[in-house]
Design a protein around this motif. Structure first.
Motif, mmCIF file in Angstrom:
data_model
loop_
_atom_site.group_PDB
_atom_site.id
_atom_site.type_symbol
_atom_site.label_atom_id
_atom_site.label_comp_id
_atom_site.label_asym_id
_atom_site.label_seq_id
_atom_site.Cartn_x
_atom_site.Cartn_y
_atom_site.Cartn_z
ATOM 1 N N GLY A 162 4.531 -1.640 -3.460
ATOM 2 C CA GLY A 162 3.463 -2.177 -4.284
ATOM 3 C C GLY A 162 3.515 -1.751 -5.732
ATOM 4 O O GLY A 162 2.664 -2.144 -6.528
ATOM 5 N N SER A 163 4.509 -0.924 -6.082
ATOM 6 C CA SER A 163 4.597 -0.390 -7.439
ATOM 7 C C SER A 163 6.039 0.008 -7.738
ATOM 8 O O SER A 163 6.876 0.092 -6.836
ATOM 9 C CB SER A 163 3.691 0.836 -7.582
ATOM 10 N N ASP A 193 5.289 -10.980 -8.316
ATOM 11 C CA ASP A 193 4.522 -12.038 -8.990
ATOM 12 C C ASP A 193 4.904 -13.434 -8.510
ATOM 13 O O ASP A 193 4.092 -14.368 -8.591
ATOM 14 C CB ASP A 193 4.639 -11.931 -10.517
ATOM 15 N N LEU A 194 6.110 -13.599 -7.984
ATOM 16 C CA LEU A 194 6.489 -14.889 -7.407
ATOM 17 C C LEU A 194 5.595 -15.274 -6.238
ATOM 18 O O LEU A 194 5.458 -16.460 -5.896
ATOM 19 C CB LEU A 194 7.942 -14.847 -6.914
ATOM 20 N N PHE A 195 4.974 -14.264 -5.617
ATOM 21 C CA PHE A 195 4.117 -14.488 -4.457
ATOM 22 C C PHE A 195 2.682 -14.023 -4.726
ATOM 23 O O PHE A 195 1.970 -13.609 -3.814
ATOM 24 C CB PHE A 195 4.689 -13.765 -3.234
ATOM 25 N N GLY A 196 2.289 -14.083 -5.997
ATOM 26 C CA GLY A 196 0.906 -13.779 -6.345
ATOM 27 C C GLY A 196 0.594 -12.327 -6.603
ATOM 28 O O GLY A 196 -0.566 -11.965 -6.850
ATOM 29 N N GLY A 197 1.613 -11.465 -6.576
ATOM 30 C CA GLY A 197 1.401 -10.043 -6.796
ATOM 31 C C GLY A 197 1.490 -9.658 -8.262
ATOM 32 O O GLY A 197 1.595 -10.500 -9.154
ATOM 33 N N SER A 198 1.483 -8.342 -8.512
ATOM 34 C CA SER A 198 1.437 -7.834 -9.885
ATOM 35 C C SER A 198 2.786 -7.376 -10.420
ATOM 36 O O SER A 198 2.931 -7.156 -11.632
ATOM 37 C CB SER A 198 0.452 -6.659 -9.967
ATOM 38 N N SER A 223 0.802 -1.227 0.000
ATOM 39 C CA SER A 223 0.000 0.000 0.000
ATOM 40 C C SER A 223 0.831 1.270 0.000
ATOM 41 O O SER A 223 0.308 2.370 0.158
ATOM 42 C CB SER A 223 -0.920 0.005 1.231
ATOM 43 N N GLY A 224 2.144 1.137 -0.186
ATOM 44 C CA GLY A 224 3.020 2.301 -0.151
ATOM 45 C C GLY A 224 4.025 2.201 0.976
ATOM 46 O O GLY A 224 3.777 1.552 1.998
ATOM 47 N N VAL A 225 5.174 2.821 0.778
ATOM 48 C CA VAL A 225 6.275 2.716 1.730
ATOM 49 C C VAL A 225 6.182 3.773 2.819
ATOM 50 O O VAL A 225 5.461 4.766 2.690
ATOM 51 C CB VAL A 225 7.632 2.833 0.996
ATOM 52 N N GLY A 232 7.844 -8.259 -1.225
ATOM 53 C CA GLY A 232 7.231 -9.533 -0.882
ATOM 54 C C GLY A 232 5.916 -9.757 -1.591
ATOM 55 O O GLY A 232 5.872 -10.226 -2.726
ATOM 56 N N SER A 233 4.822 -9.375 -0.945
ATOM 57 C CA SER A 233 3.490 -9.698 -1.446
ATOM 58 C C SER A 233 3.197 -9.129 -2.824
ATOM 59 O O SER A 233 2.388 -9.681 -3.574
ATOM 60 C CB SER A 233 2.426 -9.194 -0.459
ATOM 61 N N ALA A 234 3.817 -8.026 -3.182
ATOM 62 C CA ALA A 234 3.542 -7.395 -4.479
ATOM 63 C C ALA A 234 4.229 -8.103 -5.637
ATOM 64 O O ALA A 234 3.902 -7.859 -6.801
ATOM 65 C CB ALA A 234 3.974 -5.928 -4.450
#
Length: 260
Positions: free
Chosen positions: A216-217, A241-246, A191-193, A237-239
């Motif tokens: 996230g971007s 693509d290896l972990f399902g992010g974009s 959601s931003g740093v 991490g979550s963002a």
């Protein structure tokens, strides 16, 4: 600024979780992603691309029924990429050498050094004597309270009295080789740093520092570069693509290799 990969392991699975949601009660956490691949798969990925200094984090405490499975996953990753990955999660002076023998380049320590809300200098000396400062990373993951970032421990639930600022970083830098700092309030949210925290780290940055949380971007990556003055490394991490992010892993690597 370098990309520092991560492998977070919970209940024997590679996961991405929301920071601050982890609980030892029934081994629960709010999950963003649970991988069908094991930790060795990701370690091989990072080894192939020559990425150094990534962190493998065991998210179950030693007394948990899932700890053996989580530790076994960590051992797989370290065995695949010996010398390429750091390891953290329940590390102390008694078990640190075991993880180094598994192949970890460094051990990452938080709660053992910051316990009961205070800096435990004697424990820090013990872990330094056990592994040497050159193989020790201090995790200063933090949350904001009353406008100040404080180190948090015990699954990021407990505030210490130790602020994350230039004085603290300078004091501790003589006893370790690197810092790993999660901005817990945005960790796992893409959601931003935390810009204020990054500015502080960029102004200080006397030894290697890795920032994690909220990326996230590609704009966020640029903020890390700018606010960290190119001296602060980053984890996504979550963002990713290896972990399902974009965010595409290869594009992130390419972005960080570019000159600002």
């Amino acid at each position: 600024m370098r990309f520092r990969p991560c492998i977070d392991i919970h209940n024997g699975k590679v996961k991405q979780i929301v920071g601050g949601s982890l609980s030892d009660t029934e081994n629960q956490a709010e999950e963003n992603f649970v991988s069908e691949k094991d930790a060795a798969f990701y370690a091989e990925f990072y080894k192939r691309d020559g990425l150094l200094g990534g962190h493998v984090i065991l998210l179950n405490p030693e007394g948990s029924e899932y700890y053996p499975a989580t530790k076994a996953q960590a051992a797989k990753a370290l065995g695949v990429y010996p010398g390429g990955l750091q390891v953290g999660g329940g590390i102390n002076e008694k078990n640190a050498e075991e993880f180094l023998d598994m192949g970890a380049s460094h051990v990452i320590v938080t709660s053992y050094v910051f316990r009961d809300g205070r800096f435990q200098e004697e424990n820090l000396k013990k872990i330094v004597n056990a592994v040497g400062k050159e193989r020790l990373v201090l995790d200063l993951s933090c949350r904001k309270r009353d406008g100040i970032y404080y180190i948090v421990t015990d699954r990021w639930q407990k505030f210490t009295e130790v602020p994350v600022n230039g004085d603290t970083l300078s004091q501790l830098s003589d006893m370790c080789s690197e810092f790993l700092i999660h901005a817990v309030d945005v960790e796992g949210k893409a959601s931003g740093v935390e810009e204020e925290l990054l500015s502080c780290l960029g102004e200080w940055a006397k030894i290697p520092v890795t920032y994690a949380g909220g990326v996230g971007s590609f704009e966020d990556l640029e903020k890390v570069r700018r606010l960290g003055r190119g001296a602060v490394d980053v984890t996504v991490g979550s963002a990713l693509d290896l972990f399902g992010g974009s965010l595409e892993y290869q594009k992130v690597l390419a972005c960080l290799k570019e000159e600002p």
